[in-house]
Design an enzyme around this catalytic site. Structure first.
Site, PDB file in Angstrom:
ATOM      1  N   GLU A 322      -2.104  11.052 -16.472  1.00  0.00           N
ATOM      2  CA  GLU A 322      -1.524  11.339 -17.784  1.00  0.00           C
ATOM      3  C   GLU A 322      -2.186  12.558 -18.415  1.00  0.00           C
ATOM      4  O   GLU A 322      -1.554  13.287 -19.182  1.00  0.00           O
ATOM      5  CB  GLU A 322      -1.664  10.117 -18.703  1.00  0.00           C
ATOM      6  N   HIS A 351      -7.710  -2.629   6.060  1.00  0.00           N
ATOM      7  CA  HIS A 351      -6.704  -3.415   6.770  1.00  0.00           C
ATOM      8  C   HIS A 351      -5.324  -3.204   6.151  1.00  0.00           C
ATOM      9  O   HIS A 351      -4.423  -4.022   6.342  1.00  0.00           O
ATOM     10  CB  HIS A 351      -7.089  -4.895   6.739  1.00  0.00           C
ATOM     11  N   LYS A 455      10.163   7.631 -23.783  1.00  0.00           N
ATOM     12  CA  LYS A 455      10.422   6.734 -24.913  1.00  0.00           C
ATOM     13  C   LYS A 455      11.751   7.072 -25.584  1.00  0.00           C
ATOM     14  O   LYS A 455      12.534   6.185 -25.945  1.00  0.00           O
ATOM     15  CB  LYS A 455       9.284   6.837 -25.934  1.00  0.00           C
TER      16      LYS A 455
END
Length: 528
Positions: A322, A351, A455
């Protein structure tokens, strides 16, 4: 480079902070002295920029704001006596509140003590507190914390169902800088309804952490919530862990917040040194710049070899991405900067995706986080003279070596143990590294226009939904999506309308879709 030369390079580039017991090893990044020398002018500017930032310069020009998270752990650095006093008083109020809650001096109406916390927040209001809780909360904390950090109704239900029998002793933190961010607002409304369903008066359980005079602050004041703590416009969400955002939940869980602040302050002092080789944050920024050619061309893979640090990669994901992921630089040039961050924990990752790191696309550099202390107390020997901690250490060293042998670079950060001081230091180390790197590549690390764009787009979808439902409620017979889009004044948004209706239909909220689901364009829709 042979083993002896590597050993010498390790010694040449090893940074050690004696007070914190922290090591930083960048010897497995393959830069040379000429590269370091070429960046010196950029670092000179970065150090100067950082010094001005700490003095109160407008370091976030796009929002015309100071950037003051460093003042939170050293209030004397704040540019005015009033700010210094406010920071000190807020910390004292946080500690006093936490003590009263833990001792039962502040308690819920139907119980002698609060036993749990629901923390409602998103982004920096959740990721920092979650990381610190996982890393530092005692096994049996005075209050056990639960997070609502998303708008997922099932996720909210899961938290509330888990607390069904203890809601009457559960404190609620509502964390929102603006007081109007949809996610925490919606979470608060859902939780408020749950409390009402148990005949509990929400205000007697609620704490607001928000900007002074925000809508949330006014609501908390009007309703008489238990407490209100301030968020400052000069502290961004992703650097707010040392503010009330992080300190309130940490203190309530019994975490030593003073030690966390002290560790951060000690690291701040170290990363203020205007000398690349003796500044651990500058060494990180140097390594990032080298790895990605100053353009973010390689991802940062974070592998902490400690279960309690497994959320560190998620915390860094926001802090780094960000801050650095910007379309334009400070001069307005389109640059598309950023560094992608991902990771989980070792040795689990060996793994999982380490196979690709070792043999696949070389589009990354690794960051190992090593903790020297295995556990409190002695360890069982798994094999003669070998403990499970020895295995974990061996897995880290082996993976680092295997990556280097195949021309995959890595950084290793080593701390003596996971405690409030070292966690505070880690947070401060990466906050400063991000700030220095941002200066190297000339971007504003302290705003987030892309988040704001998202937004606004979400708000437009919700507005479209309102218009679409209003049209449907007036229609007497099923209509096509094309016709519905025209009547809603959104002929160019048929796909968005289809997805809105599909969601409402799936939740049985008064919309019926009919037709061939394989062919969305053939569907008709009506209000039920």
């Amino acid at each position: 480079m042979d083993a002896r030369a590597l050993w010498q390079r390790y010694q040449n580039w090893l940074y050690f902070h004696e007070g914190l017991g922290l090591y930083l090893d960048i010897s497995r990044m393959r830069f040379d002295d000429a590269f370091v020398e070429s960046l010196q002018p950029k670092f000179d500017k970065a150090f100067a920029d950082m010094a001005e930032l700490e003095k109160g310069a407008i370091a976030n020009p796009d929002e015309n704001r100071m950037v003051g998270h460093y003042w939170l752990r050293n209030p004397d650095l704040a540019p005015t006596p009033e700010l210094t006093q406010e920071i000190v008083q807020t910390l004292e109020q946080i500690e006093a509140f936490a003590e009263k809650v833990q001792t039962g001096a502040i308690h819920p109406p139907r119980a002698s003590r609060f036993t749990d916390i629901i923390s409602i927040g998103i982004g920096g209001s959740a990721l920092g507190p979650q990381f610190v809780a996982e890393a530092l909360a005692p096994d049996f904390p005075p209050l056990k914390i639960h997070f609502i950090d998303n708008n997922d109704p099932a996720g909210i239900d899961r938290v509330l169902n888990h607390l069904r029998n203890s809601l009457a002793s559960t404190l609620v933190l509502v964390i929102s800088k603006s007081g109007g961010t949809p996610e925490p607002r919606n979470g608060m409304i859902e939780v408020k309804k749950a409390y009402a369903g148990h005949n509990l008066e929400f205000a007697q359980y609620a704490v607001a952490i928000t900007s002074v005079d925000s809508n949330l602050d006014k609501l908390a004041k009007d309703e008489g919530w238990l407490a209100r703590f301030p968020m400052y416009d000069w502290v961004g969400g992703r650097t707010s862990e040392m503010s009330a955002v992080g300190l309130v939940p940490a203190a309530l869980q019994g975490i030593d917040v003073r030690a966390m602040l002290d560790g951060a302050k000690e690291m701040d002092d170290a990363t203020r040194v205007p000398d690349v080789k003796n500044n651990p944050a500058a060494l990180l920024a140097l390594s990032w710049y080298f790895a990605g050619n100053g353009k973010g061309e390689k991802d940062m893979v974070v592998l902490p070899y400690k279960d309690s640090l497994f959320l560190f990669s998620r915390y860094l994901q926001q802090l780094v991405m960000e801050s650095l992921g910007k379309e334009k630089d400070l001069d307005g040039n389109v640059v598309h900067q950023g560094i992608a961050v991902y990771g989980n924990k070792g040795s689990t990752d060996q793994h999982a995706y380490v196979q690709q790191l070792r043999e696949g696309v070389a589009n990354f550099f690794a960051t190992f986080v090593e903790v020297l202390e295995d556990r409190q107390g002695p360890s069982t020997e798994i094999d003669p003279g070998v403990t499970s901690g020895d295995y974990l250490s061996g897995f880290l060293q082996g993976t680092r070596q295997a990556l280097y042998e195949n021309h995959r670079d890595s950084i290793t950060v080593t701390i003596p143990q996971v405690n409030p001081r070292t966690v505070g230091a880690l947070i401060a180390l990466y906050e400063r590294a991000v700030g220095l790197y941002a200066s190297l590549v000339n971007v504003n690390a302290y705003h987030q226009p892309g988040v704001e764009a998202g937004k606004k787009a979400a708000a437009s979808i919700l507005d479209l939904q309102t218009r679409v439902v209003a049209v449907l409620q007036k229609e007497k017979t099923p209509i096509s999506l094309d016709e519905l889009a025209k009547k809603a004044g959104a002929s160019d948004q048929i796909e968005a309308i289809y997805k809105i209706l599909r969601h409402i239909h799936a939740n049985q909220r008064g919309v019926v879709l009919q037709g061939d689901l394989h062919k969305p364009g053939s569907l008709t829709v009506s209000a039920s």
